[in-house]
Design an enzyme around this catalytic site. Structure first.
Site, PDB file in Angstrom:
ATOM      1  N   TYR A   1      42.026  34.702  30.226  1.00 16.28           N
ATOM      2  CA  TYR A   1      42.356  34.000  31.457  1.00 16.28           C
ATOM      3  C   TYR A   1      43.615  33.382  31.602  1.00 16.28           C
ATOM      4  O   TYR A   1      44.463  33.687  30.953  1.00 16.28           O
ATOM      5  CB  TYR A   1      41.132  32.826  31.101  1.00 16.28           C
ATOM      6  N   GLU A   2      43.879  32.886  32.357  1.00 20.13           N
ATOM      7  CA  GLU A   2      45.016  32.405  33.177  1.00 20.13           C
ATOM      8  C   GLU A   2      45.711  33.413  33.522  1.00 20.13           C
ATOM      9  O   GLU A   2      47.050  33.554  33.225  1.00 20.13           O
ATOM     10  CB  GLU A   2      45.864  31.440  32.331  1.00 20.13           C
TER      11      GLU A   2
END
Lengths: 592, 592
Positions: free
Chosen positions: B434-435
């Site tokens: 994620y990110e």
């Protein structure tokens, strides 16, 4: 929902173009003509894709349940197990006299990879049975063989191996399970075993437990361990099932993965057991099973990496995201497929070059096993003994890493269970642990196999590499891309072995501190050798103008990737090894 | 059941012996005296060990549930969230005018690591809120700031970031969520967002969603994206909560880990939204949040590795298995503890040397952020911009690998959920995704950050390394063990950067094919630099005769391990990079 297609074309290439199995003099190999192996693999692939793969997520989601001592497998497992059994798939390589088909082990390995890739947890019920049957075949009396093997060959009865206890896993000398001799020659087994895969379930009429235990009064430690056959139901003289034995499943473990396989705490309460092999020689007998199991676990690493790769590849071709920096490849669409991006290709090629190289390594290792068992070839036996910890340790470490890379290709979707990539990673994780954690494999390799018989087996391996390089030294198509890197990597390996010899005598920790790196260094050299052999076969195929030229080209390109991008790891492993014991040993325990 | 102890001693060493924070001229740092930071960290550690860590397994086992649109967090989460909120822990670094404590970001990072290690899923509710608050602080109107920030600083209201849609993650230009302008200046937001962490839950009175959407008629692709504030409950003029907005959670995802955090599909159905920042400049505003989030995710990688390491270490000291080959260390016991075995020490030292080096890297990076934000230092901003993808990508890849190594120390028990090691691995896995998946971080590093301003930032980094080497060139205690290997590794990095410059212009794929290796090569050099600085500080501590000499010695020995055993990876990454685009690009898509 992920899918799976058996890599029959790749297996056929390895069997026939590379290993040329039907032309070798290994007993039983003459029958392995392309049409025959192709038919076997195609049929195995069909069952895998249509029956086993669709149950993989079911097994993961439902898991097994224990109620009143009864273990239920996930929905559909029993029907699938019946189907596999009815198809005669469970004892391909066992002797015909016990109901097997007497095929070479190499075919068992190929079919096993296919089955494991489709459903690892399911395949373990059969795999453990096979291992237990092999131990009975090797060490059992005629009576034991005729009593148990036919039912195990057909998987009407399944098998287990019982080693671990709560306080001892690797160090089995600490074992507490007892075997009290009885007047009739049998034993009463009492104790607790943990982590027993397929320990109890509802898919077979009987379960044949092979149990390590100590006979009171015997030698201390590992030398006092014996192996026993402990059936769930006592088998009567006429072969029918009698009373329930004093063995039961006390608990099912909640695990990270392989939920479809029942991992049991097994309680033995004066259960009737029969000595298998000699008293106090239980480890020797168990190692027949363990060595086979270790090859099988290495195969699981490759199998999970392959199914994960297949799905990552499909996703990378399908998912549109971003543009090729050198120009749109799908200009009419909203974006290009993931596969245009160099870093996605890097991840996919890491996977592909590992899986195909590892598959060749596994099949070559299996050929060595056939050569050793069927051909009574001591040199092959030595090589198998040397390579077994590498097959187990290196292929499962790398196999897991590759499932992680495959999961990564999916981005956020890789983390969501419904896409199935998480299960591949979670299932693959166990292979690094069971049948001897990979650190133990490294210890076995460096502490035992390397110095065995004065280093004879490793010298034989180096001779094989040298012979290959010499045989092909004039081959310009192979030289820069394959032979030179293989030579360099092999030199790193020799230098590492030399370092151990020079320093390990004075200080065993100088060798043991580098054991894990050595296992990986050795593994890369093995895969480098496989790729060089595959590239050679592919060039020959292209020159012969027969077969699928495009396929041969893909082999050469994938091999080049491995040699250029993966093989440079050998120098790093060598550097770590040559740093010796000090960096690993100098920090006092209390300063950690 | 695993436990967690905050690494306050190590953090104090980094803050005061290495970075000497209170002696620097970064605004706000003068107050960071050892007594003060020690008190903050000790208190944070207490809450982490006593309140958050015991809820970690609960969160994993129970997960979140969705019923009639209401998401319930696991048992105990709400009470713990209240406790953390009441303690004033949620806005350490936000401005005092909005209810924060105005502490430097470096303290927020240190406390964040402690909280994340104890319970990553729980800490994310606060972390996302902090990120959303930062974006409002940077881009909001005065009115928006005073409306939202005080309640977000206290975590009475939490925040989210809404980027991903089913068909687009990395490639946000494909976004379909619409924002229709209304007569009153607000917008009606409609569309679906997925993977929204903390998207809906029962621990706050309101949830402030920051949502990327397209205003019809705006520019195509990523240039037409704007950022909106979409509160779950509309905030009335007087600050009280009004009607429920048209946003709801349609589904909770079943994930591999972080089960305690609600990962939501969020449906926006003409929800009222307020433009944050300028029209069509949404990505710029979102990047304020993203960059912070990326540092935070890197921190998660380190945090999970640390808690996993702590437990693996305890197990290695406790579990008796096998004997030290050089002589029994626990002769009166049945076996020696695992930690006597070189390969177990190798695994533990991999973890320890990573965690401590990475922690220093994170805190040093955080100091740069403070220097950039509070000190308005453009050079520091450039370095932060360069290092952000390395902090995110390298630290989460390595952090995950280290949780796997820690899990491996447990053998079979590592795979059983009740021991807790599986959760650390499963939770750590998301940080690589994620990110911005780590491949995207590598692309950002090589494609954007490296060439930025003519390569100014990377040149500045090299100058820092050079200056450190020069400043210490007479230091014999550091030379062979630290300075020479750092110099060699840094040379590999420079050579890789040079390769990109020379080849990337002609063929961008020559650089992109090596981007992932470059990120790891760069990461190792950063950790090598950190270890050289820590070794220097440790030597100074020993010479000064103050403090805990044994602790300083452990730093030097752990550092030596990193330099000798991990840093040699740089040469391998360089070799891969220098193989260029061809191995990665030559295989036609259809031949994969």
């Amino acid at each position: 929902m992920p899918s799976y297609t058996a890599p029959t074309k790749d297996m056929q290439f390895i069997l026939h173009d590379v290993l040329k199995v039907s032309q070798t003099d290994t007993p039983g190999y003459a029958e392995l003509e392309p049409d025959f192996t192709g038919a076997v693999l195609e049929e195995a692939g069909k069952i895998a894709s249509e029956v086993l793969a669709p149950l993989n997520a079911v097994g993961d989601t439902e898991g097994c349940t224990l109620e009143n001592g009864v273990v239920r497998t996930p929905t559909g497992f029993k029907e699938a197990f019946d189907q596999v059994r009815d198809g005669g798939w469970t004892a391909l390589d066992l002797p015909e006299e016990y109901g097997g088909q007497n095929m070479p082990y190499i075919i068992y390995t190929a079919v096993g990879e296919i089955s494991s890739a489709a459903n690892q947890a399911f395949t373990m019920y059969q795999g453990l049975t096979h291992g237990a049957a092999s131990a009975i075949l090797a060490h059992g009396s005629e009576d034991q063989k005729s009593t148990y093997l036919p039912k195990m060959a057909s998987c009407e009865w399944t098998g287990t191996m019982n080693l671990t206890e709560p306080h001892c896993g690797t160090d089995l000398g600490l074992m507490r399970t007892k075997a009290e001799p009885q007047a009739d020659g049998s034993f009463k087994i009492s104790g607790q075993k943990i982590f027993i895969s397929s320990g109890e379930h509802d898919m077979a009429d009987n379960i044949i437990h092979l149990v390590l235990a100590k006979i009171p009064g015997g030698p201390e430690g590992i030398k006092g361990v014996s192996l026993f056959i402990v059936p769930k139901f006592i088998v009567k003289e006429d072969g029918t099932l009698g009373e329930r034995n004093g063995v039961s499943c006390g608990k099912l473990e909640e695990k990270m993965g392989i939920h479809g396989n029942s991992t049991c705490v097994m309680n033995y309460d004066e259960a009737t057991g029969y000595l298998l092999g000699e008293e106090h020689k239980g480890m020797r007998a168990m190692f027949t099973m363990m060595n086979e199991a270790r090859i099988g676990v290495g195969m699981q690493g490759v199998a999970q990496a392959d199914v994960a790769y297949q799905n990552a590849l499909a996703y990378a071709k399908d998912r549109l995201q971003g543009r090729d920096v050198t120009g749109a490849k799908n200009p009419d669409g909203p974006a290009d497929p993931l596969i245009v991006h160099p870093d996605i290709r890097r991840a996919l090629l890491d996977q592909k070059s590992f899986v195909e190289g590892a598959r060749a390594f596994l099949l070559w290792g299996s050929q060595m096993i056939d050569q050793s068992h069927r051909g009574k070839d001591a040199a092959a036996e030595g090589i198998v003994s040397l390579l077994t910890p590498i097959i187990k340790g290196f292929l499962t470490d790398e196999g897991f890493d590759m499932t992680i890379r495959a999961q990564q290709v999916y981005g956020g979707h890789g983390y969501i269970e419904e896409w199935g990539m998480s299960q591949f990673a979670r299932d693959a994780r166990i292979a690094m642990i069971y049948e001897g954690a990979n650190g133990v494999q490294a210890l076995d390799l460096v502490g035992r196999k390397l110095p065995q018989d004065g280093g004879k087996h490793v010298m034989a391996f180096f001779e094989m590499v040298k012979a290959f390089l010499k045989d092909n030294e004039g081959n310009e198509a192979l030289k820069a891309d394959f032979l030179d890197p293989l030579k360099a990597a092999s030199k790193d390996l020799q230098q590492a072995a030399m370092f151990f010899m020079q320093n390990g005598m004075k200080n065993p920790n100088a060798a043991l501190a580098g054991s894990y790196d050595f296992m990986h260094l050795f593994g890369h050299v093995c895969l480098g050798l496989m790729w060089a052999q595959m590239a050679k076969a592919a060039h020959e195929g292209i020159e012969a103008g027969e077969g699928d030229t495009r396929f041969y080209q893909s082999k050469i390109k994938t091999g080049r990737y491995y040699m250029k991008r993966r093989l440079p790891a050998t120098a790093m492993h060598l550097a770590r090894i040559e740093s010796g014991a000090e960096p690993v040993m100098e920090l006092e325990d209390e300063l950690f």
